[in-house]
Design a protein around this motif. Structure first.
Motif, PDB file in Angstrom:
ATOM      1  N   ILE A 484       0.695  -1.397  -0.030  1.00  0.00           N
ATOM      2  CA  ILE A 484      -0.400   0.101  -0.323  1.00  0.00           C
ATOM      3  C   ILE A 484       1.464   1.141  -0.014  1.00  0.00           C
ATOM      4  O   ILE A 484       2.218   1.367   0.133  1.00  0.00           O
ATOM      5  CB  ILE A 484      -0.929   0.071   0.902  1.00  0.00           C
ATOM      6  N   LEU A 485       0.219   2.476  -0.140  1.00  0.00           N
ATOM      7  CA  LEU A 485       1.375   3.662   0.056  1.00  0.00           C
ATOM      8  C   LEU A 485       0.136   4.966   0.654  1.00  0.00           C
ATOM      9  O   LEU A 485      -1.107   4.632   0.601  1.00  0.00           O
ATOM     10  CB  LEU A 485       0.874   4.515  -1.216  1.00  0.00           C
ATOM     11  N   ILE A 486       0.938   5.401   1.812  1.00  0.00           N
ATOM     12  CA  ILE A 486       0.338   5.857   2.729  1.00  0.00           C
ATOM     13  C   ILE A 486       0.991   7.476   2.255  1.00  0.00           C
ATOM     14  O   ILE A 486       2.488   7.280   1.843  1.00  0.00           O
ATOM     15  CB  ILE A 486       0.497   5.263   4.051  1.00  0.00           C
ATOM     16  N   GLU A 487       0.812   8.534   2.809  1.00  0.00           N
ATOM     17  CA  GLU A 487       0.709   9.320   3.261  1.00  0.00           C
ATOM     18  C   GLU A 487       2.252  10.024   4.062  1.00  0.00           C
ATOM     19  O   GLU A 487       2.446   9.621   5.131  1.00  0.00           O
ATOM     20  CB  GLU A 487       0.404  10.901   3.395  1.00  0.00           C
ATOM     21  N   LYS A 488       3.843  10.628   3.507  1.00  0.00           N
ATOM     22  CA  LYS A 488       5.087  10.630   4.103  1.00  0.00           C
ATOM     23  C   LYS A 488       4.529  11.224   5.635  1.00  0.00           C
ATOM     24  O   LYS A 488       5.019  10.869   7.040  1.00  0.00           O
ATOM     25  CB  LYS A 488       5.601  11.439   3.395  1.00  0.00           C
ATOM     26  N   LEU A 498      -6.017   1.540   9.091  1.00  0.00           N
ATOM     27  CA  LEU A 498      -5.569   2.111   7.538  1.00  0.00           C
ATOM     28  C   LEU A 498      -7.910   2.087   6.925  1.00  0.00           C
ATOM     29  O   LEU A 498      -8.698   1.179   7.747  1.00  0.00           O
ATOM     30  CB  LEU A 498      -5.221   0.759   6.234  1.00  0.00           C
ATOM     31  N   LYS A 499      -8.407   3.284   6.668  1.00  0.00           N
ATOM     32  CA  LYS A 499      -9.739   3.620   7.043  1.00  0.00           C
ATOM     33  C   LYS A 499     -10.458   2.621   6.263  1.00  0.00           C
ATOM     34  O   LYS A 499      -9.865   2.289   5.171  1.00  0.00           O
ATOM     35  CB  LYS A 499      -9.422   5.114   6.408  1.00  0.00           C
ATOM     36  N   GLU A 500     -11.060   1.877   6.588  1.00  0.00           N
ATOM     37  CA  GLU A 500     -12.612   0.492   6.151  1.00  0.00           C
ATOM     38  C   GLU A 500     -11.282  -0.466   5.819  1.00  0.00           C
ATOM     39  O   GLU A 500     -12.218  -1.172   5.409  1.00  0.00           O
ATOM     40  CB  GLU A 500     -12.484   1.556   4.372  1.00  0.00           C
ATOM     41  N   PHE A 501     -10.070  -0.970   6.863  1.00  0.00           N
ATOM     42  CA  PHE A 501      -9.689  -1.275   6.543  1.00  0.00           C
ATOM     43  C   PHE A 501      -9.707  -2.916   7.603  1.00  0.00           C
ATOM     44  O   PHE A 501     -10.012  -3.498   8.163  1.00  0.00           O
ATOM     45  CB  PHE A 501      -8.586  -2.107   5.369  1.00  0.00           C
ATOM     46  N   ALA A 502      -7.698  -2.104   8.383  1.00  0.00           N
ATOM     47  CA  ALA A 502      -7.880  -2.352   9.183  1.00  0.00           C
ATOM     48  C   ALA A 502      -7.064  -2.176  10.344  1.00  0.00           C
ATOM     49  O   ALA A 502      -6.063  -1.119   9.875  1.00  0.00           O
ATOM     50  CB  ALA A 502      -7.073  -4.380   8.904  1.00  0.00           C
ATOM     51  N   ASP A 503      -6.518  -2.525  11.649  1.00  0.00           N
ATOM     52  CA  ASP A 503      -5.128  -2.200  11.907  1.00  0.00           C
ATOM     53  C   ASP A 503      -3.848  -2.527  12.222  1.00  0.00           C
ATOM     54  O   ASP A 503      -3.733  -3.106  11.642  1.00  0.00           O
ATOM     55  CB  ASP A 503      -5.786  -2.742  13.470  1.00  0.00           C
ATOM     56  N   VAL A 510      -0.689  -6.919   9.669  1.00  0.00           N
ATOM     57  CA  VAL A 510      -1.695  -6.510   9.661  1.00  0.00           C
ATOM     58  C   VAL A 510      -2.528  -7.362  11.395  1.00  0.00           C
ATOM     59  O   VAL A 510      -2.800  -8.412  11.099  1.00  0.00           O
ATOM     60  CB  VAL A 510      -2.735  -6.845   8.030  1.00  0.00           C
ATOM     61  N   GLY A 511      -3.140  -6.059  11.416  1.00  0.00           N
ATOM     62  CA  GLY A 511      -4.047  -6.797  13.393  1.00  0.00           C
ATOM     63  C   GLY A 511      -5.097  -6.549  13.055  1.00  0.00           C
ATOM     64  O   GLY A 511      -5.706  -7.056  11.889  1.00  0.00           O
ATOM     65  N   SER A 512      -6.144  -6.340  13.986  1.00  0.00           N
ATOM     66  CA  SER A 512      -7.289  -6.110  14.281  1.00  0.00           C
ATOM     67  C   SER A 512      -8.348  -5.664  13.041  1.00  0.00           C
ATOM     68  O   SER A 512      -8.045  -4.726  12.228  1.00  0.00           O
ATOM     69  CB  SER A 512      -8.447  -5.859  15.220  1.00  0.00           C
ATOM     70  N   ILE A 513      -9.802  -6.598  11.887  1.00  0.00           N
ATOM     71  CA  ILE A 513     -10.325  -5.576  11.609  1.00  0.00           C
ATOM     72  C   ILE A 513     -11.012  -4.873  12.529  1.00  0.00           C
ATOM     73  O   ILE A 513     -10.937  -4.179  11.263  1.00  0.00           O
ATOM     74  CB  ILE A 513     -10.623  -6.957  10.977  1.00  0.00           C
ATOM     75  N   SER A 514     -11.516  -4.869  13.313  1.00  0.00           N
ATOM     76  CA  SER A 514     -12.204  -4.331  13.465  1.00  0.00           C
ATOM     77  C   SER A 514     -11.689  -3.195  14.832  1.00  0.00           C
ATOM     78  O   SER A 514     -10.348  -3.796  15.108  1.00  0.00           O
ATOM     79  CB  SER A 514     -13.207  -4.682  14.514  1.00  0.00           C
ATOM     80  N   ARG A 515     -12.139  -1.967  14.631  1.00  0.00           N
ATOM     81  CA  ARG A 515     -10.905  -0.985  15.092  1.00  0.00           C
ATOM     82  C   ARG A 515     -11.379  -1.144  16.736  1.00  0.00           C
ATOM     83  O   ARG A 515     -12.561  -2.129  17.078  1.00  0.00           O
ATOM     84  CB  ARG A 515     -11.809   0.945  15.366  1.00  0.00           C
ATOM     85  N   SER A 516      -9.815  -1.497  16.994  1.00  0.00           N
ATOM     86  CA  SER A 516      -9.513  -2.128  18.687  1.00  0.00           C
ATOM     87  C   SER A 516      -8.742  -0.922  19.580  1.00  0.00           C
ATOM     88  O   SER A 516      -8.860  -1.584  20.947  1.00  0.00           O
ATOM     89  CB  SER A 516      -7.981  -2.622  18.621  1.00  0.00           C
ATOM     90  N   ASP A 517      -8.727  -0.087  19.059  1.00  0.00           N
ATOM     91  CA  ASP A 517      -7.824   1.239  19.930  1.00  0.00           C
ATOM     92  C   ASP A 517      -8.189   2.710  20.049  1.00  0.00           C
ATOM     93  O   ASP A 517      -9.194   2.722  18.452  1.00  0.00           O
ATOM     94  CB  ASP A 517      -6.550   1.159  20.483  1.00  0.00           C
ATOM     95  N   ARG A 518      -7.879   3.553  19.905  1.00  0.00           N
ATOM     96  CA  ARG A 518      -8.430   5.012  19.343  1.00  0.00           C
ATOM     97  C   ARG A 518      -6.926   5.687  19.038  1.00  0.00           C
ATOM     98  O   ARG A 518      -6.439   6.760  18.415  1.00  0.00           O
ATOM     99  CB  ARG A 518      -7.738   6.184  20.648  1.00  0.00           C
ATOM    100  N   ARG A 519      -6.452   4.380  18.147  1.00  0.00           N
ATOM    101  CA  ARG A 519      -4.887   5.204  16.926  1.00  0.00           C
ATOM    102  C   ARG A 519      -5.144   5.784  16.248  1.00  0.00           C
ATOM    103  O   ARG A 519      -6.650   5.654  15.769  1.00  0.00           O
ATOM    104  CB  ARG A 519      -4.331   3.370  16.598  1.00  0.00           C
ATOM    105  N   PRO A 520      -5.089   6.511  15.388  1.00  0.00           N
ATOM    106  CA  PRO A 520      -5.345   7.502  14.235  1.00  0.00           C
ATOM    107  C   PRO A 520      -5.941   6.920  12.929  1.00  0.00           C
ATOM    108  O   PRO A 520      -4.833   5.957  12.829  1.00  0.00           O
ATOM    109  CB  PRO A 520      -3.829   8.357  13.666  1.00  0.00           C
ATOM    110  N   ILE A 521      -6.677   7.498  12.362  1.00  0.00           N
ATOM    111  CA  ILE A 521      -7.182   6.496  10.806  1.00  0.00           C
ATOM    112  C   ILE A 521      -6.287   7.627  10.132  1.00  0.00           C
ATOM    113  O   ILE A 521      -6.722   9.262   9.706  1.00  0.00           O
ATOM    114  CB  ILE A 521      -8.801   6.524  10.889  1.00  0.00           C
ATOM    115  N   ILE A 522      -5.900   6.394   9.065  1.00  0.00           N
ATOM    116  CA  ILE A 522      -5.544   7.539   7.972  1.00  0.00           C
ATOM    117  C   ILE A 522      -5.620   6.902   6.444  1.00  0.00           C
ATOM    118  O   ILE A 522      -6.158   5.691   6.762  1.00  0.00           O
ATOM    119  CB  ILE A 522      -4.332   7.156   7.634  1.00  0.00           C
TER     120      ILE A 522
END
Length: 581
Positions: A484-488, A498-503, A510-522
Motif C-alpha cells: 500500500i501507499l500512505i502519505e509521508k 487503514l480507513k475501512e480496513f484494519a489496524d 495486519v492486526g484487528s479488522i475491527s477497530r481496537s483502540d484510539r490509534r489514528p485513522i489514515i
C-alpha cells in the motif's frame, strides 16, 4: 501510467493534513449545541462558523476543513434536539459548557428573507442591474438571489437590466451580454422575466431630458468642473441655472450636434444648492462622451450617440418606465436614492420602496472589482474569468460551488444594513450540505510512501462508495501485491488504522479488522489499484499542482468527489487526457 487531473472544487486554505485538537472539537460541538438550543433544533452552520472564525483567528487558515466539520456537528446537534428535546440539550450544555448558556434564550430563527413592505394591490417588479463590463461575481450573486427570490415569492417580475451607458470609465464587454443572462439562469434555476439594455433606449432618456429642460427643472451647465465644485461647496447658484427655456433648448441642440466637446456642457437636475448634502445639489444627469474615440462595443450602437445619461438619471427613468415597485441595493447607494427621489418629485412620480443591505466582506478575498479583475486577466495575472482564484461565478462553478449553495448563503445572511464579515467556510458549509450525499469517496495520497503489509491479507477488500448510502455500491480494492501507499506525513505514526480496513501494527503487520483502540485513522491506496494524478489547488496568490496517486475509478469528468481527509474535488482532465479521449 495514465494520468488524470483532479481539480479541487473548494479552496481549503493551507493544503495540509490537519485535524482539530480536542479543544477545537469541543468548541465546535458546544457551539453547535448552543445554536440548536437557541433555535429550537434548527441551528445553522453559517452562524456557528461565523462565531468560531471571529473568536479563533488561528482557525481561519483551516476554513476549508472547519466548514464540513461544523456542518456535520450542527446536523448532529439539531437531530439530538429534535429527538430528545431542548431540556436534554440544555442539560448537556449546563454540564459541559455552562458559560454558553449565560444570557442565552431560545429564539425563533427567521426562515428566508424579511417580508417586503408596501405590496398590497401591486404587481411586484424588481430588477437586477449590472454594468456588463465583465461576467458576474460573488458580490453580484447577492443582487440576483435577493431580487430573484422576492420576485418568485410574490409571483412578480424580475428584470435583468444592463446599465451599459458608460463607454469610457467602465466600458461594456461584448461577451458579457451573452454570459450574464446564462449566469442569472444558472443561479436562480430560471431565466430573468425580462431583459432590458439601457443602450437601446437612449431616445427615451432624451425625451425625459427635453421635458426637464422645457419644464424648467433641468438646465444646460457650461461651467468647468472645478468652478461648479466651488459653487457646490459654497452653496451658490451656478450662473447657468437661470438660463431661459430657449437657451437651454439651444444648448441641448449643441450637445447633440457636436458643437460642444466632452466636458463643455452637461445637463443638470435643478434641486437646491442649499441642500445639506452636497451630492444632491444640482446633480448631473447627462454628459457628452467621445464615442468616435471610444465607441460603444455593441456594433448596432457604436458611435450613434454623443450624449449619454449618467447612471442615477438613467436608472431612475428606467425604473419608472419598467414599473419597478421595489429596489434592493447596497447602503452605499443611499445618495442615489435621494437624488432620484428629487427627480421623481419633479416628474410627479412615486418612488419605489427601497431596501438596503450592508457590505459583506469575505476573509479570504481582498477587494476584487470587475474592472480590476478584467485588467488583471488582460495582463495575464489570471488565466481568465474562470480562474479558480477569482470570486467570479465562473470561478466558483469551476471549483464545484453549486447554485443552491450560493442562494442559501445569501438568503441566510438576509437583508440588513449591518456590515458583515464572514469566512469562505460559511459558503462551503452550504455547499457541503448540497453535494455530500452525492459525492463518492476516493483516496488521494500525496508524497507517497510504500508499505509492505504482512499477515492475513485478502486478495481484495470492498469499501463503501459512500459511508451513508449502501445503494451507491462498493469500491473493489485489489490487495494481491500486499503493498500500500500512505502519505509521508502519516509515516510518523508507529501504529495506525487503514480507513475501512484494519489496524496496522509496527512493521506493517495486519492486526484487528475491527477497530481496537484510539490509534489514528489514515487514508491509503493499494499499489494494485491506483494511478498517478495531479491535484490542483487554487491559492490566493497562485495555483499549486500537487502530484500523488489516486485510487482507481471510472468517474466521468465533472464528477464531484470527496478526497478522504482532504476535501471535495471535481474531476477534470488536462489537455493531454482530453485529447486522449
Amino acid at each position: 501510467m495514465m494520468k488524470q487531473r483532479v481539480h479541487e472544487a473548494m479552496m481549503t486554505g493551507q493544503f495540509m493534513s490537519w485535524s482539530p485538537d480536542a479543544e477545537t472539537q469541543n468548541l465546535i460541538w458546544h457551539l453547535s449545541l448552543q445554536n440548536a438550543f437557541e433555535y429550537d433544533g434548527k441551528g445553522a452552520a453559517g452562524s456557528v462558523i461565523g462565531r468560531i472564525m471571529s473568536t479563533r483567528a488561528d482557525l481561519r487558515q483551516h476554513g476549508g476543513q472547519i466548514g464540513p466539520l461544523v456542518a456535520q456537528s450542527v446536523a448532529k446537534a439539531n437531530t439530538l434536539a429534535q429527538e430528545n428535546g431542548m431540556d436534554h440539550v440544555e442539560s448537556l450544555l449546563q454540564r459541559e459548557a455552562p458559560h454558553l448558556l449565560e444570557g442565552r434564550q431560545k429564539q425563533e430563527r427567521r426562515e428566508g428573507l424579511p417580508p417586503l413592505k408596501n405590496t398590497e394591490g401591486k404587481e411586484i417588479v424588481l430588477r437586477f442591474a449590472p454594468n456588463p463590463n465583465g461576467p458576474l461575481s460573488f458580490g453580484h450573486a447577492r443582487g440576483v438571489v435577493i431580487n430573484g427570490t422576492y420576485a418568485h415569492e410574490h409571483k412578480g417580475t424580475l428584470i435583468l437590466r444592463f446599465d451599459d451607458t458608460d463607454t469610457t470609465v467602465k466600458p461594456p464587454m461584448l461577451d458579457a451580454y451573452d454570459i450574464i443572462p446564462k449566469e442569472v439562469e444558472w443561479l436562480l434555476g430560471r431565466p430573468a422575466d425580462r431583459i432590458v439594455l439601457a443602450s437601446d433606449r437612449i431616445p427615451l432618456y432624451y425625451d425625459h431630458a427635453e421635458r426637464m429642460l422645457k419644464e424648467g427643472f433641468g438646465y444646460i451647465c457650461q461651467c468647468p468642473a472645478e468652478d461648479f465644485r466651488t459653487f457646490r461647496e459654497t452653496k451658490e447658484n451656478c450662473p447657468c441655472r437661470d438660463k431661459s427655456v430657449e437657451m437651454n433648448a439651444e444648448g441641448w441642440r449643441m450637445m447633440l450636434d457636436g458643437s460642444y466637446n466632452p466636458g463643455d456642457a452637461v445637463v443638470r437636475v435643478k434641486t437646491d444648492m442649499g441642500l445639506k448634502n452636497p451630492a444632491l445639489r444640482d446633480w448631473p444627469a447627462l454628459r457628452i462622451q467621445d464615442t468616435q474615440k471610444n465607441p460603444h462595443p455593441r456594433p448596432q450602437i457604436g458611435s450613434t450617440y454623443r450624449v449619454w445619461p449618467l447612471l442615477d438619471f438613467q436608472s431612475a427613468v428606467e425604473d419608472q418606465l419598467q414599473g419597478v415597485t421595489h429596489i434592493v441595493r447596497g447602503k452605499d447607494l443611499m445618495d442615489s436614492t435621494r437624488k432620484q427621489t428629487l427627480l421623481y418629485e419633479h416628474f410627479g412620480w412615486e418612488y419605489p420602496e427601497t431596501i438596503y443591505w450592508g457590505r459583506v466582506k469575505v476573509h479570504e478575498w481582498g477587494g476584487f472589482s470587475t474592472s480590476k479583475m478584467r485588467a488583471s486577466i488582460e495582463s495575464g495575472a489570471y488565466t481568465g474569468w474562470d480562474d479558480p482564484r477569482l470570486p467570479t461565478l465562473q470561478g466558483l462553478q469551476l471549483r464545484g460551488i453549486q447554485a443552491e449553495a450560493l442562494r442559501n448563503f445569501w438568503i441566510e445572511l438576509g437583508v440588513t444594513q449591518k456590515d458583515i464579515s464572514v469566512p469562505l467556510a460559511t459558503l462551503f458549509s452550504h455547499n457541503t450540505k448540497r453535494i455530500d450525499d452525492d459525492a463518492p469517496r476516493l483516496s488521494f495520497v500525496r508524497n507517497p510512501v510504500e508499505i509492505d503489509l504482512h499477515g492475513d491479507i485478502p486478495d481484495h477488500i470492498e469499501i463503501p462508495v459512500h459511508p451513508n448510502h449502501e445503494s451507491m455500491g462498493m469500491r473493489i480494492i485489489s490487495m494481491s501485491s500486499n503493498q500500500i501507499l500512505i502519505e509521508k506525513e502519516d509515516e510518523k505514526h508507529p501504529t495506525y488504522r487503514l480507513k475501512e480496513f484494519a489496524d496496522i501494527e509496527i512493521g506493517g503487520q495486519v492486526g484487528s479488522i475491527s477497530r481496537s483502540d484510539r490509534r489514528p485513522i489514515i487514508h491509503w491506496v493499494s499499489t494494485d489499484s491506483s494511478k498517478e494524478a495531479t491535484l490542483t489547488l487554487p491559492l490566493q496568490d497562485n495555483i499549486e499542482h500537487i502530484q500523488g496517486l489516486v485510487e482507481d475509478h471510472e468517474y466521468p469528468v465533472g464528477t464531484i468527489i470527496q478526497l478522504e481527509r482532504i476535501g471535495y474535488a471535481i474531476i477534470r482532465e488536462d489537455d493531454f487526457l482530453l485529447m486522449h479521449e
